[in-house]
Design an enzyme around this catalytic site. Structure first.
Site, short mmCIF file in Angstrom:
data_model
loop_
_atom_site.label_atom_id
_atom_site.label_comp_id
_atom_site.label_asym_id
_atom_site.label_seq_id
_atom_site.Cartn_x
_atom_site.Cartn_y
_atom_site.Cartn_z
N LYS A 22 -10.55 -17.15 6.05
CA LYS A 22 -10.39 -15.84 6.72
C LYS A 22 -8.91 -15.53 6.92
CE LYS A 22 -10.55 -15.57 11.35
NZ LYS A 22 -9.44 -14.84 12.01
N ASN A 23 -8.14 -16.52 7.35
CA ASN A 23 -6.74 -16.25 7.70
C ASN A 23 -5.83 -16.19 6.49
OD1 ASN A 23 -7.60 -16.06 10.25
ND2 ASN A 23 -6.82 -18.04 10.94
N CYS A 116 -5.99 -10.05 23.87
CA CYS A 116 -7.38 -10.27 23.43
C CYS A 116 -7.90 -11.46 24.24
CB CYS A 116 -7.41 -10.58 21.95
SG CYS A 116 -6.70 -12.20 21.58
N ARG A 121 -1.20 -10.65 22.97
CA ARG A 121 -0.89 -10.87 21.55
C ARG A 121 0.31 -9.98 21.18
NH1 ARG A 121 -5.27 -13.23 18.82
NH2 ARG A 121 -3.88 -13.64 17.09
N ASP A 306 -6.48 -23.39 16.24
CA ASP A 306 -7.81 -22.87 15.96
C ASP A 306 -8.86 -23.98 15.96
OD1 ASP A 306 -6.72 -20.37 13.56
OD2 ASP A 306 -6.59 -20.49 15.73
N ARG A 397 -17.11 -13.07 13.16
CA ARG A 397 -15.79 -12.66 12.66
C ARG A 397 -15.23 -13.70 11.70
NH1 ARG A 397 -11.75 -12.43 16.75
NH2 ARG A 397 -10.53 -12.08 14.87
#
Ligand code: EPZ
Length: 417
Positions: A22-23, A116, A121, A306, A397
């Site tokens: 994803k990143n 968030c 952020r 993460d 997500r």
């Protein structure tokens, strides 16, 4: 509200190919804007963050289509440079479009929501880097309007902190700047290396990714290209921690083992057996995970923030004590409260969390953010009894078909409407 219902205590066994990262795919899709042509991104995961990014590209005038794991972006007909607030709110990392839009169209407009679930952020490092390249950025409340009236020029940029997003934004913007840009203090994440590979396929000339100094020779004419997204090292860490929590034997392909070596080292320290066979990662866990040396999250190649919640969940159901220090985000312990409700013994003080492993029990728990939600699933797989996990939109997500993958591995997990 849909939820997962998980019967814990069943070991995981099997082999799976890890989803595309994803990143990595998010900055790659932003990079596709740079070239007035058609690009194809393979191994693209089916995630809500990816769908939101494709919506933004379409809104900017690109022709976007998806065929299984391959996404085609034709950025020739780009017609806009403003990202609507609702899409910015949906996905904070859309700030990555700033650099690409400035490079391609000379202007960009977006409303940047503040914090968030992980805390504030800020994007000050992004904006400072883009200004160094010649961008004029006016902040009106939460809205930013950026122009490169006098044209973008290569510059020497020094990031005071190796921000992943700011590094990526600067790389993308520098591709549209006349002359050479050197980016010192750059983030070294594998996703940055993946972005450099794609940019060079587009015809850019970028070098140094993976080190803290990246050089971009800007102003070159770019064309569409094909690229296959690297494997998702955090999704891989999730499956391995799930195996650590539930026991069993899991083999992963489609991910570079070196990209998650700090997580592998922790799991080995905790008593799991990890085999790195180059293209395949295999882990066997036959007893409860033990406490390990302190885990300090840090920019790559340090322990990835993460994976903090995910590893914590696996250790919380094990034995022994582990200290976590979360150095990257201000409030990335929101999963702790929910783990405690499953019986976990976790004491938090500021950036520190001390986990003392003990058997967990089923509970109805709520996901607070993407990785915190995944952590609750990991804990539930090793807990006694039934756990219900709500707040699945957070999990969707970043994880493609999480329940299907875990069921394939033998977990008793159901999606309840
Ligand atoms: C990327 O976020 C990832 N997201 C995050 O993954 C990951 O946790 C993070 O890098 C760190 O590895 C994507 O790649 C889409 P940063 P990013 O800029 O770029 C501060 C996930 O779960 N900072 O490296 O936003 C910031 O507040 C997500 O997949 C500034 O102060 O991370 C944070 O404390 C979550 N000013 C720290 O730096 C800035 O201008 C790290 O942020 C930018 C960042």
């Amino acid at each position: 509200m849909s939820m997962y219902e998980i019967q814990g205590g069943r070991p995981l066994n099997g082999r799976l190919r890890v989803q595309g990262a994803k990143n990595s795919v998010l900055p790659l899709l932003a990079a596709a804007l740079l070239a007035p042509g058609q690009s194809v991104i393979h191994h693209c995961p089916d995630l809500s963050d990816v769908s939101a990014t494709l919506d933004i590209l379409a809104l900017l005038g690109c022709r976007v289509s998806r065929e299984g794991e391959s996404v085609t972006v034709d950025a020739a007909p780009i017609s806009g440079s403003a990202i609507p607030e609702r899409l910015m709110r949906e996905m904070r990392s859309s700030v990555i479009f700033l650099g690409a839009l400035l490079a391609r169209t000379g202007c960009a407009k977006l409303c940047y929501p503040g914090g968030c679930e992980l805390g504030p952020r800020p994007i000050d490092l992004h904006l400072a880097a883009l200004r160094r390249l010649g961008a004029e950025i006016r902040e009106e409340g939460e809205c930013l309007s950026c122009t490169a009236g006098g044209g973008l020029r290569g510059a020497h940029i020094r990031l005071p902190f190796p921000s992943v997003g700011a590094t990526e934004n600067a790389m993308l913007c520098a591709c549209g700047a006349q002359g050479v840009t050197t980016l010192a203090g750059a983030a070294r994440e594998p996703e940055i290396v993946d972005l450099q590979r794609f940019l060079n396929k587009l015809g850019a000339r970028v070098s140094g990714a993976g080190t803290s100094v990246i050089t971009i020779e800007g102003g070159r004419s770019l064309h569409g290209a094909e690229h296959t997204v690297m494997g998702d090292r955090i999704a891989a860490a999730t499956w391995l921690c799930a195996c650590g929590a539930a026991g069993g034997e899991v083999a992963l392909t489609g991910v570079e083992p070196g990209s998650l070596d700090t997580v592998l080292a922790c799991l080995e320290q905790a008593g799991a057996r990890v085999e790195n066979r180059g293209t395949q990662l295999r882990m066997v866990s036959t007893k409860p995970l033990q406490g390990i040396q302190p885990v300090h999250t840090a920019p790559y190649p340090g322990f990835p923030t993460d994976a903090q919640a995910i590893l914590m969940a696996a250790l919380a159901g094990g034995r022994g004590q582990t200290l976590f220090v979360e150095n990257m985000f201000q409030s990335r312990y929101r999963h702790v409260e929910e783990l405690r409700r499953m019986g976990a013994d976790i004491q938090v003080r500021g950036r520190c969390a001390v986990v003392t492993g003990r058997p967990l029990h089923g509970q109805r728990v709520r996901s607070t953010d993407l990785r915190g939600g995944a952590a609750l699933v990991v804990a539930a797989l090793g807990a006694r009894g039934t756990t219900q996990v709500t707040g699945l939109s957070h999990i969707r997500r970043g994880y493609e078909n999480l329940e299907g993958i875990l069921r394939e591995l033998g977990a008793d997990i159901r999606l309840l409407p």
